[in-house]
Design a protein around this motif. Structure first.
Motif, short mmCIF file in Angstrom:
data_model
loop_
_atom_site.label_atom_id
_atom_site.label_comp_id
_atom_site.label_asym_id
_atom_site.label_seq_id
_atom_site.Cartn_x
_atom_site.Cartn_y
_atom_site.Cartn_z
N SER A 337 0.86 -1.18 0.00
CA SER A 337 0.00 0.00 0.00
C SER A 337 0.89 1.22 0.00
CB SER A 337 -0.92 0.02 1.23
OG SER A 337 -0.14 0.07 2.42
N VAL A 347 -1.77 9.72 -5.99
CA VAL A 347 -2.69 8.59 -5.92
C VAL A 347 -2.33 7.74 -4.72
CG1 VAL A 347 -1.31 7.09 -7.41
CG2 VAL A 347 -3.76 6.72 -7.24
N LYS A 348 -3.34 7.19 -4.07
CA LYS A 348 -3.18 6.25 -2.98
C LYS A 348 -3.54 4.87 -3.51
CE LYS A 348 -4.86 5.22 1.67
NZ LYS A 348 -5.79 5.64 2.75
N PHE A 349 -2.70 3.87 -3.18
CA PHE A 349 -2.93 2.55 -3.74
C PHE A 349 -2.65 1.48 -2.71
CE2 PHE A 349 1.39 3.82 -4.70
CZ PHE A 349 2.14 2.72 -4.27
N ILE A 362 -4.42 -4.92 -7.54
CA ILE A 362 -4.08 -3.53 -7.25
C ILE A 362 -5.37 -2.72 -7.13
CG2 ILE A 362 -2.86 -1.48 -8.05
CD1 ILE A 362 -1.02 -3.28 -9.63
N ALA A 364 -6.35 1.41 -6.54
CA ALA A 364 -5.75 2.75 -6.54
C ALA A 364 -6.85 3.79 -6.63
CB ALA A 364 -4.77 2.91 -7.70
#
Length: 893
Positions: A337, A347-349, A362, A364
């Protein structure tokens, strides 16, 4: 005591002291001589070995081949060996050592070690501990400086080498209080060698590093545990699937009773790391492993870690400043993460990956300009796309073995999107990719008052796609992003003033094809235009296959008028912009001014000759081929059936009604089955119009008029309307019936040059009212018999038309008794007359043997030329000249 005795004692003491001084001098001379001759002073080997051993922990002994006092006061040792009780072989060897001692007066020793410097040493691993079962070298080329301090030993400079691994560091080792807790050297040595053997077994972890260097700082605490700060660095790392440059590993460890633990997070840094097999590359990367993950690391398991990089490239995607958390607790499944910036956003993933099977999941969410990350090979065939604000994405991806994308789901929203020259205010979409099929569940676009809702499906294995489109927009605005047939369909439409509408389309095709395989749709709108014709309300269906498309069930209304039918478009997949052919099948009921906008130039010019306030109905069928395809030259055609049951004017000539069939061909226009009402009568006609392109258009036609009202028919002719107006207003004569026929041909734009023939018949009981014979009528009224005795009720004429001249081969006016013959001609340009008029007063009176006929002959035979005239002038200004002598028989008029 006597003085003699005292003197003797003083002498003895003096001699003793002098001896002592002499001995010191001799010793100093010996030392100086040795230092001058050899550079050092040899010292007793065994004695010094014992003295040094006495200062070492129990069980440790030191031996050297020689000891020597150097000029700086230090002691030089050669071939030093360190032994432990119970181990036959030396555990440490060094070629050279220097020791500096201070004098100490204790019970068991006289010297105190102040500094010990060693070079070119070797730390040996006894066979009993060695993984190979043989004596082996742990460290070589050892160099250090050891300084004993109170209760501890300090090594402030340490350097050594193990194969290609270099060690640099320092050690501070606290010594236990022997009085309270004896130092068990053998036990500590056993622990040390077991730990060393363990480290040697783990040495394979350093394989691939280029000349690694280990920097360390060791401190022992009161509980005899060791605290080690270490940094492992290397210029490069070359593994099977991983490459790195300028990497370093930092850790703070503790060793207690053979238990190795970490007291801080482990930090890994590298200028660059690359995994070519996975197409992953990172620059200026830092990875941190929390201390809680140490146990997993010792077990050879991947620990949880946090990774930060300046740049990370994966496949063809580049991320700036990513921050990633890896959790490989279920290795080879690695959870991760993090955050990343770049691509004009962040972006947060999160997700998981398996590097062995090369599978991954994945998720995101964030705002990125993802278009800039798409490889050029995928975008070179797409229209130009510009995004002023980074869109927001929510993405879920699932990769099968080999990192092959299996499932994907993407939700996004963006503002200020521009595709080619087309700008959108808002865009929302949701798409999925599953088992090789790409689906755009929803794509909503807003552009001012326009909106579009699109859906898309793509099968990546076959490249088959399906597109749905629903919305309210100007269709031709989207020509740059849709297939060419789209622009062909809506090219003639005008949506600038549209009030409302809705379109619904589906398109099926293959991305490898140049045109869609099938498309179908429906559109409805209010207040639109088509070829300049405003449509209050209209709807149509669109369908097609490949380069073929058609608009069918077109239904448009404008006021009380309408247009409905089908339009077909056929195209070729070439460089020509526009359809190859357009086929029309239309039924219209529109004002002529609007209807002529729908047809080509030739048809429009014909319609321009007509005027009416009614709505003629026109049925049109035809095909128009693009001039860019010369092989279809001459194949265009158009067929029209027109009907106007209301008054209509043709070139100013009023008609009661008009129906006709028009057959348009290349350079030829055929008018067939023309039916029209004129002056109360009915006419039928046919006409041909030839347009060669080299000269003026030519026409040939035939016309037959039956039952027309005589005066109305003549007065309504455009060329005679003003000439007959006054006469028709003054006469109260009864209207007769006119029949007329004409066959002619000539230039369309110049009727005076036409050639042909025709006939005319008038039936009227007051035929004398015709202005052409007005003076003759007044002449007859002045005769003794009176005009009423010579009534005329019928006229017949046949004529030929040639270059503006009407030649009457026969023109007869008949009554029950009288007949008038007037052959001659009239020029149409100025209506000049040249006629011979013969009057037979009793030409039709009974049979030749009757009494009245003989009476007529009796009257007329004596003056045979009296009633024969030459008529010239114009119908308005007639000139009569008797062929006899009008001065004797005809009164002045």
């Amino acid at each position: 005591m006597s003085s003699r005795g005292k003197s003797r004692a003083a002498t003895i003491l003096e001699l003793f002291l002098d001896g002592i001084l002499l001995l010191c001098f001799i010793a100093q001379a010996f030392v100086l001589g040795c230092l001058w001759a050899y550079g050092h002073l040899p010292l007793p080997t065994e004695w010094f070995s014992q003295r040094i051993t006495q200062q070492l922990p129990d069980g440790v002994s030191i031996r050297a081949d020689s000891y020597a006092l150097t000029h700086d006061g230090s002691i030089q040792l050669e071939n030093v060996r360190l032994n432990l009780d119970g181990i036959q072989q030396a555990v440490f060897e060094a070629d050279y050592a220097h020791a500096e001692f201070g004098v100490a007066f204790g019970e068991d020793h006289y010297f105190q070690l102040k500094e010990f410097v060693l070079s070119d040493g070797q730390l040996l691993l006894p066979a009993v501990y060695s993984p190979s079962g043989k004596n082996s070298t742990i460290l070589e080329q050892i160099a250090l400086r050891l300084i004993p301090v109170d209760g501890a030993i300090t090594v402030d400079s340490f350097a050594a080498r193990h194969e290609d691994i270099r060690l640099r560091g320092s050690i501070h080792w606290s010594l236990p209080d022997r009085s309270t807790k004896p130092f068990k050297v053998r036990q500590k040595a056993d622990q040390f060698y077991k730990l060393a053997a363990r480290v040697l077994r783990e040495k394979t972890r350093f394989e691939g590093l280029t000349q690694p260097t280990i920097f360390f700082q060791v401190n022992s605490s009161g509980d005899q545990s060791l605290n080690v700060f270490s940094r492992v660095s290397s210029r490069a790392y070359q593994g099977k699937r991983l490459e790195a440059k300028n990497l370093a590993l930092d850790a703070t460890l503790s060793l207690t009773d053979q238990t190795l633990a970490t007291k801080s997070s482990i930090l890994l840094e590298a200028d660059s790391i690359e995994a070519p097999d996975y197409k992953v590359k990172a620059s200026y990367l830092s990875a941190k492993v929390k201390r809680e993950e140490w146990e997993a690391l010792l077990k050879g398991e991947w620990p949880d870690m946090e990774v930060v990089a300046e740049r990370l490239d994966f496949e063809d995607i580049s991320l700036e400043s990513p921050r990633i958390k890896l959790s490989p607790q279920t290795f080879p499944e690695i959870a991760f993460s993090g955050l990343t910036s770049g691509l004009r956003g962040a972006v947060k993933f999160s997700g998981s990956a398996n590097p062995q099977t090369r599978t991954a999941n994945i998720q995101a969410a964030g705002s990125l300009d993802i278009l800039s990350a798409i490889p050029e090979k995928y975008t070179e065939h797409l229209p130009a796309i510009a995004i002023n604000q980074a869109p927001y994405y929510n993405l879920n991806l699932k990769f099968d073995q080999g990192f092959v994308l299996r499932n994907a789901e993407l939700r996004a929203r963006m503002d200020a999107l521009k595709i080619e020259d087309l700008s959108f205010d808002h865009v929302r979409f949701r798409s999925r990719f599953r088992d090789g099929k790409y689906t755009l569940d929803k794509l909503y676009l807003r552009r001012d008052w326009q909106w579009l809702d699109l859906g898309f499906q793509l099968d990546s294995s076959s490249n088959d796609y399906a597109l749905t489109l629903k919305g309210f927009a100007k269709p031709y605005d989207y020509n740059p992003i849709l297939p060419r047939w789209w622009g062909s369909i809506f090219e003639e439409f005008d949506f600038e003033q549209v009030e409302s509408g809705l379109g619904d389309f589906v398109i099926y095709g293959n991305t490898g094809g140049e045109a869609a395989d099938f498309y179908f749709g429906h559109a409805a709108a209010r207040n639109i235009g088509y070829k300049g014709v405003r449509v209050d309300k209209g709807e149509l269906f669109v369908r097609g296959r490949g380069p073929y498309a058609e608009v069918y069930r077109l239904n448009a209304r404008s006021g009380e008028g309408f247009a409905r039918g089908n339009i077909q478009f056929a195209s070729r997949l070439d460089e020509v912009r526009g359809p190859m052919s357009v086929r029309l099948d239309l039924d219209t009921k529109l004002p002529l001014s609007e209807a002529k906008k729908l047809f080509n130039e030739n048809i429009a010019s014909i319609l321009s000759d007509f005027e009416t306030d009614a709505l003629p109905r026109t049925i049109l069928k035809g095909a128009i081929f693009n001039k860019a395809y010369p092989e279809f030259a001459g194949r265009s055609y158009i067929d029209i059936t027109a009907s106007c049951p209301f008054p209509v004017a043709y070139k100013g000539i009023p008609l009661d009604y008009l129906n006709f069939d028009l057959i348009g061909r290349e350079k030829m226009t055929y008018l067939r089955d023309i039916r029209l009402g004129y002056a109360g009568g009915e006419a039928r006609a046919d006409a041909d119009i030839m347009t060669s392109g080299e000269g003026p258009a030519q026409t040939r036609f035939q016309l037959a008029l039956k039952g027309a009202k005589q005066h109305q028919a003549i007065s309504q002719l455009t060329t005679l309307r003003q000439k007959e107006k006054k006469q028709t207003q003054d006469d109260n004569t009864e209207d007769g019936q006119l029949d007329f026929s004409l066959h002619a041909q000539g230039p369309v734009e110049d009727p005076l040059k036409m050639q042909g023939f025709g006939s005319m018949q008038i039936e009227n009981d007051t035929l004398y009212a015709i202005q052409l014979f007005g003076p003759l009528s007044r002449l007859l009224q002045n005769t003794r018999l009176g005009f009423t005795s010579f009534a005329l009720n019928e006229m017949e004429a046949s004529f030929a038309l040639n270059q503006g001249t009407v030649r009457f081969q026969q023109l007869e006016i008949n009554g029950p008794r009288t007949r008038i013959e007037a052959p001659g001609m009239m020029q149409l340009d100025d209506f000049s007359l040249a006629m011979r008029v013969s009057v037979y007063l009793f030409g039709n009176a009974g049979n030749p043997d009757s009494r009245i006929r003989r009476f007529g002959d009796l009257i007329t035979k004596p003056i045979p030329n009296l009633l024969e005239f030459e008529l010239t002038g114009t119908p308005e200004q007639q000139n009569w000249r008797s062929l006899y002598d009008p001065r004797k028989f005809i009164p002045q008029f």
